[in-house]
Design an enzyme around this catalytic site. Structure first.
Site, PDB file in Angstrom:
ATOM      1  N   HIS A  16     -14.867  -6.852 -26.293  1.00 52.68           N
ATOM      2  CA  HIS A  16     -13.536  -7.498 -26.307  1.00 52.68           C
ATOM      3  C   HIS A  16     -12.573  -6.640 -25.498  1.00 52.68           C
ATOM      4  O   HIS A  16     -12.165  -5.567 -25.946  1.00 52.68           O
ATOM      5  CB  HIS A  16     -13.024  -7.648 -27.745  1.00 52.68           C
ATOM      6  N   HIS A  18      -9.192  -6.594 -22.422  1.00 53.62           N
ATOM      7  CA  HIS A  18      -8.203  -7.189 -21.515  1.00 53.62           C
ATOM      8  C   HIS A  18      -7.996  -6.225 -20.352  1.00 53.62           C
ATOM      9  O   HIS A  18      -7.700  -5.043 -20.580  1.00 53.62           O
ATOM     10  CB  HIS A  18      -6.859  -7.400 -22.211  1.00 53.62           C
ATOM     11  N   ARG A  20      -6.241  -7.637 -17.437  1.00 54.10           N
ATOM     12  CA  ARG A  20      -5.203  -8.316 -16.637  1.00 54.10           C
ATOM     13  C   ARG A  20      -5.739  -8.686 -15.254  1.00 54.10           C
ATOM     14  O   ARG A  20      -6.933  -8.837 -15.093  1.00 54.10           O
ATOM     15  CB  ARG A  20      -3.918  -7.470 -16.548  1.00 54.10           C
ATOM     16  N   ASN A  44      -7.171 -14.603 -21.233  1.00 51.25           N
ATOM     17  CA  ASN A  44      -5.748 -14.953 -21.449  1.00 51.25           C
ATOM     18  C   ASN A  44      -4.855 -14.375 -20.358  1.00 51.25           C
ATOM     19  O   ASN A  44      -3.923 -13.618 -20.623  1.00 51.25           O
ATOM     20  CB  ASN A  44      -5.276 -14.510 -22.846  1.00 51.25           C
ATOM     21  N   LYS A 104     -13.315 -18.555 -25.613  1.00 50.61           N
ATOM     22  CA  LYS A 104     -12.348 -17.960 -26.543  1.00 50.61           C
ATOM     23  C   LYS A 104     -11.390 -19.002 -27.095  1.00 50.61           C
ATOM     24  O   LYS A 104     -10.761 -19.742 -26.344  1.00 50.61           O
ATOM     25  CB  LYS A 104     -11.555 -16.862 -25.804  1.00 50.61           C
ATOM     26  N   HIS A 141      -9.723 -15.858 -32.067  1.00 51.03           N
ATOM     27  CA  HIS A 141      -8.523 -15.116 -32.491  1.00 51.03           C
ATOM     28  C   HIS A 141      -8.119 -15.735 -33.819  1.00 51.03           C
ATOM     29  O   HIS A 141      -7.549 -16.826 -33.846  1.00 51.03           O
ATOM     30  CB  HIS A 141      -7.394 -15.211 -31.459  1.00 51.03           C
ATOM     31  N   HIS A 179     -11.614  -8.839 -33.421  1.00 51.35           N
ATOM     32  CA  HIS A 179     -10.677  -7.817 -33.923  1.00 51.35           C
ATOM     33  C   HIS A 179     -10.253  -8.074 -35.365  1.00 51.35           C
ATOM     34  O   HIS A 179      -9.075  -8.301 -35.650  1.00 51.35           O
ATOM     35  CB  HIS A 179      -9.446  -7.678 -33.012  1.00 51.35           C
ATOM     36  N   LEU A 224      -1.643  -7.523 -32.142  1.00 50.66           N
ATOM     37  CA  LEU A 224      -1.985  -8.684 -32.962  1.00 50.66           C
ATOM     38  C   LEU A 224      -3.502  -8.836 -33.018  1.00 50.66           C
ATOM     39  O   LEU A 224      -4.144  -8.679 -31.977  1.00 50.66           O
ATOM     40  CB  LEU A 224      -1.351  -9.949 -32.378  1.00 50.66           C
ATOM     41  N   ASP A 252     -10.517  -4.347 -27.748  1.00 50.22           N
ATOM     42  CA  ASP A 252      -9.270  -5.100 -27.576  1.00 50.22           C
ATOM     43  C   ASP A 252      -8.217  -4.241 -26.872  1.00 50.22           C
ATOM     44  O   ASP A 252      -7.015  -4.380 -27.135  1.00 50.22           O
ATOM     45  CB  ASP A 252      -8.723  -5.635 -28.909  1.00 50.22           C
ATOM     46  N   HIS A 256      -0.173  -3.265 -21.384  1.00 50.46           N
ATOM     47  CA  HIS A 256       1.096  -3.870 -20.968  1.00 50.46           C
ATOM     48  C   HIS A 256       1.883  -2.756 -20.296  1.00 50.46           C
ATOM     49  O   HIS A 256       1.677  -1.580 -20.600  1.00 50.46           O
ATOM     50  CB  HIS A 256       1.888  -4.385 -22.178  1.00 50.46           C
ATOM     51  N   ALA A 268       2.651  -7.535 -27.703  1.00 48.85           N
ATOM     52  CA  ALA A 268       1.601  -7.045 -28.602  1.00 48.85           C
ATOM     53  C   ALA A 268       0.442  -6.507 -27.776  1.00 48.85           C
ATOM     54  O   ALA A 268       0.000  -7.162 -26.832  1.00 48.85           O
ATOM     55  CB  ALA A 268       1.122  -8.176 -29.496  1.00 48.85           C
TER      56      ALA A 268
HETATM   57  O1  DOR Z   1      -2.450  -7.138 -29.418  1.00 52.54           O
HETATM   58  C1  DOR Z   1      -2.958  -8.026 -28.736  1.00 52.54           C
HETATM   59  N1  DOR Z   1      -2.872  -8.022 -27.388  1.00 52.54           N
HETATM   60  N2  DOR Z   1      -3.570  -9.020 -29.357  1.00 52.54           N
HETATM   61  C2  DOR Z   1      -4.011 -10.091 -28.694  1.00 52.54           C
HETATM   62  O2  DOR Z   1      -4.542 -10.976 -29.329  1.00 52.54           O
HETATM   63  C3  DOR Z   1      -3.813 -10.223 -27.238  1.00 52.54           C
HETATM   64  C4  DOR Z   1      -3.639  -8.924 -26.609  1.00 52.54           C
HETATM   65  C5  DOR Z   1      -3.066  -9.049 -25.219  1.00 52.54           C
HETATM   66  O3  DOR Z   1      -3.602  -9.808 -24.407  1.00 52.54           O
HETATM   67  O4  DOR Z   1      -2.086  -8.360 -24.941  1.00 52.54           O
HETATM   68 ZN    ZN Z   2      -7.731  -9.418 -27.383  1.00 52.50          ZN
END
Ligand code: DOR
Ligand code: ZN
Length: 348
Positions: A16, A18, A20, A44, A104, A141, A179, A224, A252, A256, A268
């Site tokens: 899992h 991310h 970007r 996402n 997802k 999720h 998660h 989250l 996860d 950011h 989040a």
């Molecule tokens: O904390 C999180 N960040 N939870 C998520 O479900 C998405 C993720 C994000 O893409 O930033």
């Molecule tokens: Zn995630």
């Protein structure tokens, strides 16, 4: 050095992640590729990855952004973003493509870039049926989005309102409860069939909800599903270190920019890719369960997904390494988990 100060395991995978897109990829991908052979790439993006063609071009952008040494070895495992309008034919196409490994389910509005997610899961039942037939896992999720539900209860209520029903209606569908953050999620996964697994992050096993408020508000500990009470953190550590094949590693890691986190409306996500395996070594060590790390990090995930286990090995040593205050991220910076602190384990 005694044996417990060093551990060699099959090279792990991150189930899992991310990373970007575009200019943001190059800053974060090396952290993952230095540690993991493969990673499930979450779909996402600002423009969600809803089709096989979009997944293919996203995969190409990821490979382009990888350091040369990893271009041929690191395997980005692509996913599709489920919507009310996803077609059954797209699932068949995904299976045939070979590089798409899961779909997802973001409940619309649950988290970052989820506004185009699913508002009516019943509208997706034909797609779920096709996924069960194709052996394509559904990644969930698991939080309700009803603003009247307390943010700390959203996972528990999701289990009752949605997940139990999906598992019952689609017994042949592989489901990964992503998660997980509560003892209720652990219990659901434990009592369900072998088709139901879960990923567990390092941050949900290292922190409880106090970490968001200790000495002032801590936006970099906001994610989250949100951090929960200590009893839930303990239940996650127990599940992860139990040796139960249903539980596997998913960081996860969710980068950011500093500005997007340190903001009146902060995003989040916790960035952990810089310690993607080391943080888990720390958790398993503290639980006196280092012998269970390889199963959790390197065996249970590929076994669940029906993929081969990796052949390479990595060695982790109990050796402190300083964590920078930030890493470059596009033209900006990302503040990592435990910024300015230390990882207690390091990769040889
Ligand atoms: O904390 C999180 N960040 N939870 C998520 O479900 C998405 C993720 C994000 O893409 O930033
Ligand atoms: Zn995630």
């Amino acid at each position: 050095m005694t044996a417990s100060n060093k551990i060699t395991i099959t090279k792990p995978d991150d189930w899992h992640l991310h990373v970007r897109d575009n200019e943001y990829l190059a800053g974060v991908l090396p952290h993952t590729a230095d540690r993991f052979q493969r990673a499930i790439m979450m779909p996402n993006l600002a423009e969600p990855v809803t089709t096989v063609d979009m997944a293919e071009s996203y995969r190409d952008r990821i490979i382009d952004a990888l350091p040369a040494i990893y271009k041929l070895t690191f395997d980005p495992l692509m996913t599709l973003y489920l919507t009310n309008r996803t077609k059954v034919s797209e699932i068949k196409k995904a299976r045939d493509a070979g590089f798409v490994h899961a779909v997802k389910w973001y409940p619309a509005g649950a988290t970052t870039n989820s506004s185009k997610g699913v508002s009516d899961i019943v509208a997706c039942y034909d797609v779920l049926e096709a996924m069960a037939e194709e052996g394509m896992p559904l990644l969930v999720h698991g939080e309700v989005t009803d603003p009247h539900v307390d943010v700390f209860d959203r996972e528990r209520i999701f289990i009752e309102q949605f997940l139990e029903g999906i598992i019952k209606n689609f017994p042949d569908l592989k489901v990964v409860f992503e998660h997980i953050t509560t003892k209720y999620a652990v219990e659901l996964v434990e009592k369900s069939s072998a088709n139901v697994g879960a990923t567990i992050t390092a941050h949900h096993m290292l922190l409880n909800r106090n970490a968001m408020f200790q000495g002032g508000i801590k936006p970099h500990n906001y994610c989250l599903p949100i951090l929960k009470r200590e009893e839930h953190r303990e239940a996650l550590v127990k599940a992860a270190t139990s040796g139960n094949k249903k539980f596997f590693l998913g960081t996860d890691s969710a980068p950011h920019t500093r500005n997007a986190k340190e903001n009146a409306c902060g995003c989040a996500g916790i960035y952990t890719a810089h310690g993607g395996i080391e943080l888990y070594a720390e958790i398993f060590d503290k639980a006196d369960a280092l012998a269970k790390l390889e199963g959790f990090a390197s065996h249970h995930g590929p076994d669940f997904y029906g993929l081969p286990r990796n052949r390479e090995k990595i060695t982790l040593t109990r050796k402190k390494v300083a964590i920078p205050e930030s890493f470059p991220f596009g033209n900006e910076e990302v503040v990592p988990f435990r910024a300015g602190g230390e990882l207690l384990w390091s990769i040889d």
